[in-house]
Motif scaffolding. Structure first.
Motif, short mmCIF file in Angstrom:
data_model
loop_
_atom_site.label_atom_id
_atom_site.label_comp_id
_atom_site.label_asym_id
_atom_site.label_seq_id
_atom_site.Cartn_x
_atom_site.Cartn_y
_atom_site.Cartn_z
N LEU A 1 -55.09 23.98 -14.47
CA LEU A 1 -55.62 24.93 -13.69
C LEU A 1 -57.08 24.25 -13.25
O LEU A 1 -57.48 23.24 -13.79
N LEU A 2 -57.26 24.52 -11.70
CA LEU A 2 -58.51 24.10 -10.83
C LEU A 2 -59.89 25.06 -11.18
O LEU A 2 -59.26 26.65 -10.93
N SER A 3 -60.92 24.71 -10.82
CA SER A 3 -61.77 25.63 -10.54
C SER A 3 -62.42 25.39 -8.92
O SER A 3 -61.61 25.02 -8.54
N ARG A 4 -63.06 26.92 -9.27
CA ARG A 4 -63.39 27.32 -7.84
C ARG A 4 -63.94 24.81 -7.12
O ARG A 4 -63.32 25.00 -5.53
N GLU A 5 -64.71 24.65 -8.11
CA GLU A 5 -64.35 23.47 -7.92
C GLU A 5 -63.57 22.58 -7.16
O GLU A 5 -64.36 21.24 -6.88
N ARG A 6 -62.84 22.95 -7.04
CA ARG A 6 -61.46 22.11 -7.55
C ARG A 6 -61.22 20.68 -8.87
O ARG A 6 -61.02 20.01 -8.28
N ILE B 1 -54.86 20.79 -18.26
CA ILE B 1 -53.00 20.63 -18.32
C ILE B 1 -52.28 20.76 -19.13
O ILE B 1 -53.21 20.56 -20.36
N ASN B 2 -51.88 21.77 -18.97
CA ASN B 2 -50.17 22.03 -19.65
C ASN B 2 -49.93 20.12 -20.72
O ASN B 2 -50.54 19.48 -20.28
N SER B 3 -48.67 20.64 -22.02
CA SER B 3 -48.26 19.60 -22.23
C SER B 3 -47.58 18.84 -21.23
O SER B 3 -47.07 17.60 -21.39
N ALA B 4 -46.85 19.57 -20.39
CA ALA B 4 -45.92 18.99 -19.78
C ALA B 4 -46.71 17.71 -18.64
O ALA B 4 -46.13 16.92 -18.20
N MET B 5 -47.62 18.16 -18.06
CA MET B 5 -48.51 17.78 -17.18
C MET B 5 -48.84 16.17 -17.65
O MET B 5 -48.83 15.55 -17.33
N GLU B 6 -49.62 16.54 -18.97
CA GLU B 6 -49.41 15.22 -19.56
C GLU B 6 -48.28 14.30 -19.75
O GLU B 6 -48.71 12.96 -19.47
N GLY B 7 -46.98 15.35 -19.87
CA GLY B 7 -46.50 14.05 -20.05
C GLY B 7 -45.79 13.13 -18.76
O GLY B 7 -45.66 12.15 -18.43
N ILE C 1 -44.09 7.58 -8.58
CA ILE C 1 -43.12 9.89 -8.59
C ILE C 1 -43.70 10.74 -7.98
O ILE C 1 -44.56 11.24 -7.85
N GLU C 2 -42.55 10.87 -7.18
CA GLU C 2 -41.82 11.76 -6.46
C GLU C 2 -42.22 13.54 -6.76
O GLU C 2 -41.41 13.12 -7.63
N THR C 3 -42.50 14.48 -6.25
CA THR C 3 -43.17 15.20 -6.86
C THR C 3 -43.05 16.53 -5.30
O THR C 3 -43.48 16.71 -4.12
N ARG C 4 -42.69 17.78 -6.16
CA ARG C 4 -42.65 19.01 -5.02
C ARG C 4 -44.87 19.89 -6.43
O ARG C 4 -44.10 20.22 -7.46
N HIS C 5 -45.24 19.79 -5.10
CA HIS C 5 -46.58 20.98 -5.97
C HIS C 5 -46.08 22.54 -5.00
O HIS C 5 -46.12 22.42 -3.96
N THR C 6 -46.58 23.15 -6.45
CA THR C 6 -46.50 24.06 -5.90
C THR C 6 -48.04 25.40 -5.89
O THR C 6 -48.25 24.58 -6.83
N LEU C 7 -48.93 25.47 -4.73
CA LEU C 7 -50.13 25.62 -5.36
C LEU C 7 -50.32 27.04 -5.10
O LEU C 7 -49.84 27.67 -3.40
N ALA C 8 -51.31 27.61 -5.76
CA ALA C 8 -51.60 28.88 -5.75
C ALA C 8 -53.20 29.89 -6.37
O ALA C 8 -53.76 29.11 -6.43
N ARG C 9 -54.11 30.97 -4.84
CA ARG C 9 -55.22 30.74 -5.36
C ARG C 9 -54.87 31.94 -6.69
O ARG C 9 -54.34 33.03 -7.40
N LEU C 10 -56.03 31.64 -7.84
CA LEU C 10 -56.46 32.77 -8.70
C LEU C 10 -56.97 33.49 -8.31
O LEU C 10 -57.85 32.95 -8.11
N VAL C 11 -57.02 35.11 -8.23
CA VAL C 11 -58.24 35.59 -7.76
C VAL C 11 -58.64 37.45 -9.22
O VAL C 11 -57.86 37.06 -9.48
N ASP C 12 -59.57 37.55 -8.89
CA ASP C 12 -60.21 38.61 -9.71
C ASP C 12 -60.34 40.22 -9.48
O ASP C 12 -59.03 40.10 -8.20
N ALA C 13 -60.22 40.64 -10.43
CA ALA C 13 -59.80 42.03 -9.55
C ALA C 13 -60.06 42.84 -8.21
O ALA C 13 -59.65 43.09 -7.50
#
Lengths: 105, 471
Positions: B34-39, B44-50, B103-115
């Motif tokens: 999870l990233l802030s607005r300032e990126r 990061i979750n456990s799988a990302m730590e791994g 490591i070869e990776t696939r990234h999925t990015l999305a914005r997190l928006v408020d109400a």
């Protein structure tokens, strides 16, 4: 006397050693004061060519972030100190090195 | 920046009661940041730590590009595209992890928006594509499992066992001579198990000194020993919900055998410097080319550990007992390397094929693969001939003998051949060493030029020179 190379991206240590096209080379005197500083822009990104530049310039310290093990081990074998996983601006990284603070992960 | 932990982060409005955010994220089998607005990294979750090898505490507040070290980050931040154009974005690339592996990776990015639809931050999901890519490269039409090929009855038996073993959660012990494919089999078992989406972590028990291995395996607490400046999770913790593959288990020191036994008994690990155990959900697969029963007799391997690991045992047959699989593998690797080296070589001459089919391959599939790679590298025509094979294969009209025969393969030594009277046969390593020396002489000692002549990078030449003690 240290001669330090930092691959950079904008104002930061470049996230990737192999993809950096700009480097800063800083020479320190015996009191760890900056004696000389220059920036080199490379025609394209290449970890091999960056290693060649490091040897050609008689660099003895590299401050970088993500670097593949092959290049890390190669530089270490060439008796070059490599501090990797530095997630900071190049100014902060250089200051931390000069002050003897812990660098990278 | 606020620190997210299990006591202050909650998800409201989904269930009647608020639920733990950290618990939700850490149970996902896929890396999430999870990233802030300032990126900058918020969580990061456990799988990302791994996946990345970085601990949460090391990267909180850091710029996303500094933490992920993706190739796309250097071209132009993909998040910039989200600002104006769309809600989410998917792309493939690669990252460099904390252990300096690409490591070869696939990234999925999305914005997190408020109400009100305002961007409050971003979520990035990172998938490890290494196994998928490897499987995709497999083209040969035959019975295969992951990257293991074979049509002989012994291998068919192994193939039929793998899905069954995958569905159990018991420890597995894989035995077999060097080069028979123990690593590939372990990965295939992982891929066929419900843990396939979790991490698969391989640890070579013989590669690290005892003290370091203990810290690497079980982790340590800050201050546990000089230099332990922060907590380290260890491979067992990073493999949570996945599989830990302990290769060369016969080389595991006795003191660590006890700790492994404790884990297998109660699924709890005790990091160095900690009296508090940590519960982890890890399946252990072990492999060795050694005779563990013999080691038990000699007192170098614990009998109770052998019993625990031996719940399911799979033996991989040596290549010399696999009949026509030799031909299958020869053509498989020939086609594979032809494609990789961009050469148009797809056949062996009858003489070369005769030698290759009659050779006993003490180094098994790995040796066969190296022979084909070498032959193809020096072949300048469109067929592999006798002259392209390594010297030790063509020095005699008798079935060739590798120097490995003289080491630890009694079943092969007892072939009635007096290898002592022949000139010392050459191995692939000898040939490669000779190639390097020749290139260095021709280049007048200039390594950069020698590397260019060999078609390698400077660091590859350096690595191989180091391997052969030529530095």
């Amino acid at each position: 006397m240290d001669k330090i190379l930092m691959p950079i991206f904008e104002h930061d240590i470049a996230p990737r050693f192999d993809l950096a096209t700009e480097v800063i080379i800083v020479e320190l005197d015996e009191h760890k004061k900056i004696k000389n500083q220059k920036t080199i822009v490379m025609p394209h990104a290449s970890a091999e060519e960056l290693c060649a530049l490091i040897l050609k310039e008689d660099i003895n310290v590299v401050l970088c972030n993500g670097i593949e093990d092959e290049y890390y081990q190669y530089l270490r074998w060439k008796k070059i100190k490599v501090y990797d996983s530095i997630m900071d601006s190049y100014n902060n990284a250089l200051n931390a090195y000069i002050l003897g603070e812990k660098l990278g992960g | 920046m606020s620190i997210i932990n299990s006591t202050n982060a909650w998800v409201h409005g989904v269930f009647p009661q608020k639920i733990s955010f950290v618990h939700l994220m850490d149970n996902l089998p896929i890396g999430v940041v999870l990233l802030s607005r300032e990126r900058r990294v918020v969580y990061i979750n456990s799988a990302m730590e791994g996946l990345t090898g970085f601990e949460r505490s090391q990267v909180l507040g850091k710029k996303c590009a500094h933490f992920l070290r993706g190739n796309q980050c250097m071209i132009g931040c993909p998040l910039a595209q989200l600002e104006n154009e769309r809600e989410s974005l998917v792309f493939e690339g690669n990252i460099i992890d904390h252990n300096r592996q690409k490591i070869e990776t696939r990234h999925t990015l999305a914005r997190l928006v408020d109400a009100s639809g305002e961007t409050q931050g971003y979520i990035e999901v990172v998938e490890d594509l290494r196994t998928i890519k490897r499987a995709g490269r497999q083209e040969i039409r035959t019975e295969f499992l992951g990257n293991i090929l074979g049509n002989c009855p012994e291998m068919q038996k192994v193939f039929s066992l793998v899905p069954v073993i995958g569905q159990t959660d018991s420890s597995v012990l894989i035995t077999g001579e060097t080069g028979t494919g123990k690593d590939l089999l372990a990965e295939a078992i992982h891929q066929h198990s419900p843990r396939a989406k979790g991490p698969f972590i391989k640890v070579n028990c013989g590669a690290l000194p005892e003290t370091l291995l203990e810290s690497e395996l079980f982790g340590h607490k800050k201050g546990a020993f000089t230099g332990a400046t922060q907590d380290k999770p260890g491979w067992f913790k990073l493999a949570n919900n996945g599989t830990l593959f302990l290769t060369e288990i016969g080389d595991l020191p006795l003191s660590l055998q006890v700790k492994l036994l404790t884990f297998l008994d109660d699924k709890v690990i005790y990091p160095l410097g900690s009296t508090k155990g940590v519960q982890v959900n890890v399946r252990v697969i072990a492999a060795t080319h050694r005779n563990l029963e013999e080691m038990v007799r000699l007192g170098t391997f614990r009998q109770d550990l052998l019993f625990r690991l031996n719940v399911i045992r799979v033996h991989l047959p040596p290549l010399r007992e696999r009949g026509d699989d030799v031909r299958l593998l020869l053509y498989h690797f020939l086609n594979q390397f032809s494609e990789e080296l961009k050469k148009d070589v797809h056949t062996f001459s009858p003489q070369a094929l005769n030698v290759l089919l009659n050779y006993t391959y003490p180094g098994n599939v790995r040796e066969l693969r190296n022979i084909v790679e070498y032959a193809l590298a020096i072949c300048d025509g469109n067929q592999i001939g006798l002259e392209h094979l390594p010297a030790y294969l063509r020095t005699s009209s008798e079935p060739a003998l590798s120097p490995l025969n003289n080491l630890n393969h009694p079943s092969l030594v007892d072939s009635g051949t007096d290898s002592g009277t022949e000139a010392k046969p050459k191995t692939w390593s000898d040939m490669e060493k000779e190639m390097i020396l020749k290139a260095l002489v021709e280049a007048g000692g200039k390594k950069a030029l020698a590397a260019k002549r060999l078609g390698w990078g400077r660091s590859t030449l350096w690595r191989k020179m180091k391997k052969y003690n030529l530095d």
